[in-house]
Design a protein around this motif. Sequence first.
Motif, mmCIF file in Angstrom:
data_model
loop_
_atom_site.group_PDB
_atom_site.id
_atom_site.type_symbol
_atom_site.label_atom_id
_atom_site.label_comp_id
_atom_site.label_asym_id
_atom_site.label_seq_id
_atom_site.Cartn_x
_atom_site.Cartn_y
_atom_site.Cartn_z
ATOM 1 N N ALA A 115 1.296 9.934 -37.269
ATOM 2 C CA ALA A 115 1.248 8.509 -37.638
ATOM 3 C C ALA A 115 0.044 8.169 -38.516
ATOM 4 C CB ALA A 115 1.250 7.633 -36.393
ATOM 5 N N ARG A 117 0.299 9.653 -42.094
ATOM 6 C CA ARG A 117 1.386 8.964 -42.794
ATOM 7 C C ARG A 117 0.953 7.566 -43.235
ATOM 8 N NH1 ARG A 117 4.747 9.787 -38.945
ATOM 9 N NH2 ARG A 117 4.819 7.682 -38.100
ATOM 10 N N ASP A 144 1.716 9.518 -31.478
ATOM 11 C CA ASP A 144 2.548 10.006 -32.576
ATOM 12 C C ASP A 144 1.656 10.820 -33.511
ATOM 13 O OD1 ASP A 144 3.892 10.391 -34.941
ATOM 14 O OD2 ASP A 144 4.607 8.335 -35.142
ATOM 15 N N GLU A 150 8.843 1.041 -45.860
ATOM 16 C CA GLU A 150 8.305 2.372 -45.570
ATOM 17 C C GLU A 150 7.463 2.344 -44.302
ATOM 18 O OE1 GLU A 150 6.872 5.080 -48.797
ATOM 19 O OE2 GLU A 150 7.064 3.246 -49.991
ATOM 20 N N LYS A 172 17.178 -1.791 -36.408
ATOM 21 C CA LYS A 172 17.007 -2.485 -35.121
ATOM 22 C C LYS A 172 17.036 -3.991 -35.360
ATOM 23 C CE LYS A 172 14.319 1.289 -33.126
ATOM 24 N NZ LYS A 172 12.967 1.791 -32.885
ATOM 25 N N TYR A 184 7.545 0.302 -41.744
ATOM 26 C CA TYR A 184 8.320 0.077 -40.515
ATOM 27 C C TYR A 184 9.630 0.870 -40.503
ATOM 28 C CZ TYR A 184 5.220 -3.744 -39.092
ATOM 29 O OH TYR A 184 4.143 -4.493 -38.689
ATOM 30 N N GLY A 185 9.688 1.941 -41.308
ATOM 31 C CA GLY A 185 10.905 2.740 -41.458
ATOM 32 C C GLY A 185 11.595 3.145 -40.165
ATOM 33 N N GLU A 186 10.776 3.499 -39.159
ATOM 34 C CA GLU A 186 11.336 3.958 -37.876
ATOM 35 C C GLU A 186 12.165 2.875 -37.182
ATOM 36 O OE1 GLU A 186 7.877 4.015 -34.783
ATOM 37 O OE2 GLU A 186 6.993 3.664 -36.759
ATOM 38 N N HIS A 187 11.907 1.604 -37.527
ATOM 39 C CA HIS A 187 12.608 0.492 -36.869
ATOM 40 C C HIS A 187 13.811 -0.019 -37.657
ATOM 41 C CE1 HIS A 187 9.449 0.437 -33.957
ATOM 42 N NE2 HIS A 187 8.532 0.056 -34.824
ATOM 43 N N GLU A 188 14.046 0.591 -38.834
ATOM 44 C CA GLU A 188 15.155 0.137 -39.676
ATOM 45 C C GLU A 188 16.452 0.166 -38.868
ATOM 46 O OE1 GLU A 188 15.884 -0.296 -44.244
ATOM 47 O OE2 GLU A 188 14.592 1.345 -43.596
#
Length: 159
Positions: free
Chosen positions: A128, A131, A125, A51, A59, A53-57
């Motif tokens: 951020a 969140r 962001d 959750e 990569k 590091y979700g934005e990097h999933e």
Amino acid sequence: MSHHDERTFVMVKPDGVQRGLIGEIVSRFETRGLKLVGAKFMRIDEELAHEHYGEHEGKPFFEGLVEFITSGPVFAMVWEGADATRQVRTMMGETDPADSAPGTIRGDLGLDLGHNVIHGSDHEDEGANEREIDLFFDDAELVDWDLDAAEWVYEDEDH
């Protein structure tokens, strides 16, 4: 919390914990005049790491990030103060410690991009902070209190 104040999420990563840097890092934020409103010594599990590091999933470096952040305990914190997110980002230095100025946390304490000691919410962001704070802390774990030194930190005292 006055209208000037902002809360920001910060975490001492497993390498910072292993190197005994929690106190040093907390001291720097306290000395700067920021107010600690929440702190938790914890271990991040796979689910929370995904959750966080979700934005990097997807990569190439994603699995490495998850593996590292779950490799040992972390110290998660919420700090409050005027423009706190930007203040903390400035104090942390660049993501790569090698590019960070002396005097910054990473510039003084880190050498390696993968082991850069600390994480802080991105001030560019918008969501951020909210969140990340919500991911790591319940409302009941955040403490509202008055920092008596605030009048000596800020020029106009309605903090």
